[in-house]
Scaffold this active site. Sequence first.
Site, PDB file in Angstrom:
ATOM      1  N   ARG A  90       0.861  -1.186   0.000  1.00 28.54           N
ATOM      2  CA  ARG A  90       0.000   0.000   0.000  1.00 28.54           C
ATOM      3  C   ARG A  90       0.899   1.238   0.000  1.00 28.54           C
ATOM      4  NH1 ARG A  90      -4.204   2.143   4.663  1.00 28.54           N
ATOM      5  NH2 ARG A  90      -5.061   3.847   3.403  1.00 28.54           N
ATOM      6  N   HIS A  91       0.495   2.260  -0.729  1.00 27.04           N
ATOM      7  CA  HIS A  91       1.256   3.513  -0.748  1.00 27.04           C
ATOM      8  C   HIS A  91       1.452   4.045   0.669  1.00 27.04           C
ATOM      9  CE1 HIS A  91      -2.246   5.966   0.257  1.00 27.04           C
ATOM     10  NE2 HIS A  91      -2.924   5.159  -0.544  1.00 27.04           N
ATOM     11  N   ARG A 106       0.661   9.135  -5.374  1.00 29.24           N
ATOM     12  CA  ARG A 106       1.120   8.566  -4.102  1.00 29.24           C
ATOM     13  C   ARG A 106       1.676   7.156  -4.273  1.00 29.24           C
ATOM     14  NH1 ARG A 106      -4.524   9.096  -4.067  1.00 29.24           N
ATOM     15  NH2 ARG A 106      -5.748   7.263  -3.491  1.00 29.24           N
ATOM     16  N   GLU A 164      -7.141   2.907  -6.830  1.00 28.67           N
ATOM     17  CA  GLU A 164      -8.056   2.875  -5.690  1.00 28.67           C
ATOM     18  C   GLU A 164      -9.512   2.968  -6.168  1.00 28.67           C
ATOM     19  OE1 GLU A 164      -8.959   1.831  -2.972  1.00 28.67           O
ATOM     20  OE2 GLU A 164      -7.882   3.036  -1.491  1.00 28.67           O
ATOM     21  N   HIS A 184      -3.276   0.353  -3.441  1.00 28.86           N
ATOM     22  CA  HIS A 184      -4.089   1.066  -2.456  1.00 28.86           C
ATOM     23  C   HIS A 184      -4.785   0.085  -1.509  1.00 28.86           C
ATOM     24  CE1 HIS A 184      -3.720   4.690  -4.990  1.00 28.86           C
ATOM     25  NE2 HIS A 184      -3.766   3.829  -5.984  1.00 28.86           N
TER      26      HIS A 184
END
Length: 195
Positions: A8-9, A62, A89, A154
């Site tokens: 995940r970022h 991101r 996302e 995400h």
Amino acid sequence: MPVIYLIRHGQTDWNATERLQGQADTPLNDKGRAQAKRNGAVLRGLLGNPSAFDYVSSPLLRTRHTMEIVRGQLGLPPDGYKTDPRVMEINFGRWQGSTWDELRAQDAAVMEARFADPWNTVAPGEGGESFAMVQARALQWFDGVSRDSIVVTHGGIHRVICAKLQNLPGNEAAQMKVRQDRILVIDAERKVSWV
């Protein structure tokens, strides 16, 4: 089956203030950059030959920034990766930029319905999605992965893939916590673990 390291970022200011980002393009903050470095360092200790992996990121800022930091920790050029919109996302439509508390104050009935069935509720506004819709596009990507891969994506993508692999009920998966300082490892037998 290939091994997939799903990251995940790192944190953004919107994460820190619990604003729905969805597909809004928000940058990492200092904590997010540190989380990306941590995840890159963990991978450096796990991977034999980092250049043997496929690298894929969501096209959002991101995730791309997180990927570039991770690749730097692995001693690789920052730009040697692909983007894929299927791992973007969930699109929260006109909810993007708001907090759940703000949305509850604006329309309690809509929020009550959403929290009763978060898996199937489609976010209102242009491009709005449900988790069920996101799962369909994410699994299209997932089922086509043919090489061991490092993927930066995400929380929503983690949730829909875990729902499939762990046979989680949709509404349970939609509420699953996904940390930004851990990596989801999907092994060749499709078992999941966190590092």
